[in-house]
Design an enzyme around this catalytic site. Sequence first.
Site, PDB file in Angstrom:
ATOM      1  N   LYS A  21      47.608 -52.425  82.839  1.00 24.21           N
ATOM      2  CA  LYS A  21      47.111 -51.053  83.566  1.00 24.21           C
ATOM      3  C   LYS A  21      48.541 -50.614  84.565  1.00 24.21           C
ATOM      4  O   LYS A  21      49.447 -51.535  84.633  1.00 24.21           O
ATOM      5  CB  LYS A  21      46.013 -51.113  84.418  1.00 24.21           C
ATOM      6  CG  LYS A  21      44.785 -51.273  83.507  1.00 24.21           C
ATOM      7  CD  LYS A  21      43.439 -51.279  84.313  1.00 24.21           C
ATOM      8  CE  LYS A  21      42.398 -51.457  83.586  1.00 24.21           C
ATOM      9  NZ  LYS A  21      41.101 -51.551  84.148  1.00 24.21           N
ATOM     10  N   PHE A  72      33.045 -43.305  89.233  1.00 21.11           N
ATOM     11  CA  PHE A  72      34.476 -43.574  89.367  1.00 21.11           C
ATOM     12  C   PHE A  72      35.228 -43.036  88.370  1.00 21.11           C
ATOM     13  O   PHE A  72      36.381 -43.389  88.133  1.00 21.11           O
ATOM     14  CB  PHE A  72      34.699 -45.127  89.821  1.00 21.11           C
ATOM     15  CG  PHE A  72      34.188 -46.172  88.594  1.00 21.11           C
ATOM     16  CD1 PHE A  72      34.650 -46.117  87.471  1.00 21.11           C
ATOM     17  CD2 PHE A  72      32.949 -46.736  88.875  1.00 21.11           C
ATOM     18  CE1 PHE A  72      34.273 -46.951  86.462  1.00 21.11           C
ATOM     19  CE2 PHE A  72      32.249 -47.731  87.701  1.00 21.11           C
ATOM     20  CZ  PHE A  72      32.953 -47.727  86.751  1.00 21.11           C
ATOM     21  N   ARG A 101      38.559 -62.381  78.153  1.00 18.06           N
ATOM     22  CA  ARG A 101      37.902 -61.895  79.348  1.00 18.06           C
ATOM     23  C   ARG A 101      37.859 -62.891  80.389  1.00 18.06           C
ATOM     24  O   ARG A 101      37.912 -62.698  81.767  1.00 18.06           O
ATOM     25  CB  ARG A 101      36.194 -61.700  78.981  1.00 18.06           C
ATOM     26  CG  ARG A 101      36.054 -60.432  78.079  1.00 18.06           C
ATOM     27  CD  ARG A 101      36.138 -59.247  78.590  1.00 18.06           C
ATOM     28  NE  ARG A 101      35.461 -59.036  79.815  1.00 18.06           N
ATOM     29  CZ  ARG A 101      35.271 -57.782  80.433  1.00 18.06           C
ATOM     30  NH1 ARG A 101      35.936 -56.642  79.937  1.00 18.06           N
ATOM     31  NH2 ARG A 101      34.845 -57.426  81.480  1.00 18.06           N
ATOM     32  N   THR A 139      35.503 -58.128  87.098  1.00 21.24           N
ATOM     33  CA  THR A 139      36.246 -56.872  87.395  1.00 21.24           C
ATOM     34  C   THR A 139      36.796 -56.745  88.779  1.00 21.24           C
ATOM     35  O   THR A 139      37.910 -56.178  88.840  1.00 21.24           O
ATOM     36  CB  THR A 139      35.288 -55.814  87.269  1.00 21.24           C
ATOM     37  OG1 THR A 139      34.546 -56.037  85.906  1.00 21.24           O
ATOM     38  CG2 THR A 139      35.716 -54.424  87.226  1.00 21.24           C
ATOM     39  N   ARG A 174      43.306 -61.289  87.039  1.00 22.92           N
ATOM     40  CA  ARG A 174      42.888 -60.276  88.164  1.00 22.92           C
ATOM     41  C   ARG A 174      43.006 -61.205  89.660  1.00 22.92           C
ATOM     42  O   ARG A 174      43.150 -60.418  90.545  1.00 22.92           O
ATOM     43  CB  ARG A 174      41.573 -59.693  87.999  1.00 22.92           C
ATOM     44  CG  ARG A 174      41.518 -58.639  86.916  1.00 22.92           C
ATOM     45  CD  ARG A 174      40.368 -58.271  86.162  1.00 22.92           C
ATOM     46  NE  ARG A 174      40.408 -56.927  85.679  1.00 22.92           N
ATOM     47  CZ  ARG A 174      39.197 -56.591  84.730  1.00 22.92           C
ATOM     48  NH1 ARG A 174      38.181 -57.247  84.634  1.00 22.92           N
ATOM     49  NH2 ARG A 174      39.195 -55.527  84.023  1.00 22.92           N
ATOM     50  N   ASN A 200      43.227 -52.903  88.707  1.00 24.79           N
ATOM     51  CA  ASN A 200      42.684 -54.330  88.658  1.00 24.79           C
ATOM     52  C   ASN A 200      43.712 -54.960  87.161  1.00 24.79           C
ATOM     53  O   ASN A 200      43.410 -55.642  86.530  1.00 24.79           O
ATOM     54  CB  ASN A 200      41.299 -54.557  88.268  1.00 24.79           C
ATOM     55  CG  ASN A 200      40.585 -53.852  87.199  1.00 24.79           C
ATOM     56  OD1 ASN A 200      41.238 -53.168  86.426  1.00 24.79           O
ATOM     57  ND2 ASN A 200      39.287 -54.039  87.080  1.00 24.79           N
ATOM     58  N   GLU A 258      38.299 -50.028  69.590  1.00 24.65           N
ATOM     59  CA  GLU A 258      39.604 -49.767  70.670  1.00 24.65           C
ATOM     60  C   GLU A 258      40.909 -49.997  70.041  1.00 24.65           C
ATOM     61  O   GLU A 258      41.889 -49.300  70.474  1.00 24.65           O
ATOM     62  CB  GLU A 258      39.404 -50.731  71.906  1.00 24.65           C
ATOM     63  CG  GLU A 258      38.097 -50.246  72.659  1.00 24.65           C
ATOM     64  CD  GLU A 258      37.969 -51.121  74.004  1.00 24.65           C
ATOM     65  OE1 GLU A 258      36.797 -50.447  74.871  1.00 24.65           O
ATOM     66  OE2 GLU A 258      38.537 -52.049  74.186  1.00 24.65           O
TER      67      GLU A 258
HETATM   68  P1  GDP Z   1      35.770 -54.337  83.048  1.00 19.49           P
HETATM   69  O1  GDP Z   1      35.324 -54.549  81.748  1.00 19.49           O
HETATM   70  O2  GDP Z   1      35.911 -55.592  83.828  1.00 19.49           O
HETATM   71  O3  GDP Z   1      37.225 -53.598  83.132  1.00 19.49           O
HETATM   72  O4  GDP Z   1      34.893 -53.463  83.932  1.00 19.49           O
HETATM   73  P2  GDP Z   1      33.781 -52.417  83.737  1.00 19.49           P
HETATM   74  O5  GDP Z   1      33.831 -51.754  82.168  1.00 19.49           O
HETATM   75  O6  GDP Z   1      32.620 -52.196  84.494  1.00 19.49           O
HETATM   76  O7  GDP Z   1      34.623 -50.918  84.342  1.00 19.49           O
HETATM   77  C1  GDP Z   1      35.862 -50.274  83.633  1.00 19.49           C
HETATM   78  C2  GDP Z   1      37.009 -50.183  84.716  1.00 19.49           C
HETATM   79  O8  GDP Z   1      36.458 -49.251  85.588  1.00 19.49           O
HETATM   80  C3  GDP Z   1      37.278 -51.239  85.403  1.00 19.49           C
HETATM   81  O9  GDP Z   1      38.176 -52.290  84.859  1.00 19.49           O
HETATM   82  C4  GDP Z   1      37.987 -50.871  86.841  1.00 19.49           C
HETATM   83  O10 GDP Z   1      39.333 -50.111  86.583  1.00 19.49           O
HETATM   84  C5  GDP Z   1      37.044 -49.516  86.932  1.00 19.49           C
HETATM   85  N1  GDP Z   1      35.991 -49.616  87.789  1.00 19.49           N
HETATM   86  C6  GDP Z   1      34.879 -50.503  87.794  1.00 19.49           C
HETATM   87  N2  GDP Z   1      34.134 -50.437  88.842  1.00 19.49           N
HETATM   88  C7  GDP Z   1      34.921 -49.354  89.674  1.00 19.49           C
HETATM   89  C8  GDP Z   1      34.676 -48.875  91.158  1.00 19.49           C
HETATM   90  O11 GDP Z   1      33.617 -49.306  91.763  1.00 19.49           O
HETATM   91  N3  GDP Z   1      35.600 -48.277  91.717  1.00 19.49           N
HETATM   92  C9  GDP Z   1      36.819 -47.569  90.868  1.00 19.49           C
HETATM   93  N4  GDP Z   1      37.618 -46.906  91.613  1.00 19.49           N
HETATM   94  N5  GDP Z   1      36.807 -48.212  89.658  1.00 19.49           N
HETATM   95  C10 GDP Z   1      36.270 -49.284  89.099  1.00 19.49           C
END
Ligand code: GDP
Length: 140
Positions: free
Chosen positions: A11, A59, A87, A93, A104, A114, A128
Amino acid sequence: MATERTLSIIKPDATRRNLTGKINAKFEDAGLRIVAQKRIQLTKAQAEKFYAVHSARPFFGELTEFMASGPVVVQVLEGEGAVLKNREVMGATNPKDAAPGTIRAEFAESVGENSVHGSDAPETAAEEIAFFFSGLELVG
Ligand code: GDP
């Protein structure tokens, strides 16, 4: 376990801090092969399309603006159980919850910024990968 492919994205917070090589070393050390990779700049509209599944989340605007805020490195990782393995290498996350040694835990700046994205299942991985790469660009 079968050989799989998964989509990874380094990212903008990580490309800005010149961490591509350090992050790629984590993948390779875990036995994942980088079988495709390119550095691109997403538009906000492309980021919205990629993250459409999150469009109802509070978000969403922040996430898609961030993903379009600088270059990203999109890549296909291949290996035994690659989806789950990636993962594990990524960590939780929220970097505060990420296990020591994960990408992370070591590099992420916040729950939003992240450092990496990774597909969450083989089916989403296929979608994807096809979002960013043609079959000709995948060289195992
Ligand atoms: P991942 O699969 O671990 O990437 O997590 P998710 O699928 O839940 O969320 C996708 C992405 O959204 C995350 O990697 C973060 O970049 C973003 N994200 C998730 N939760 C939050 C939050 O509470 N605030 C913000 N700003 N971004 C978030």
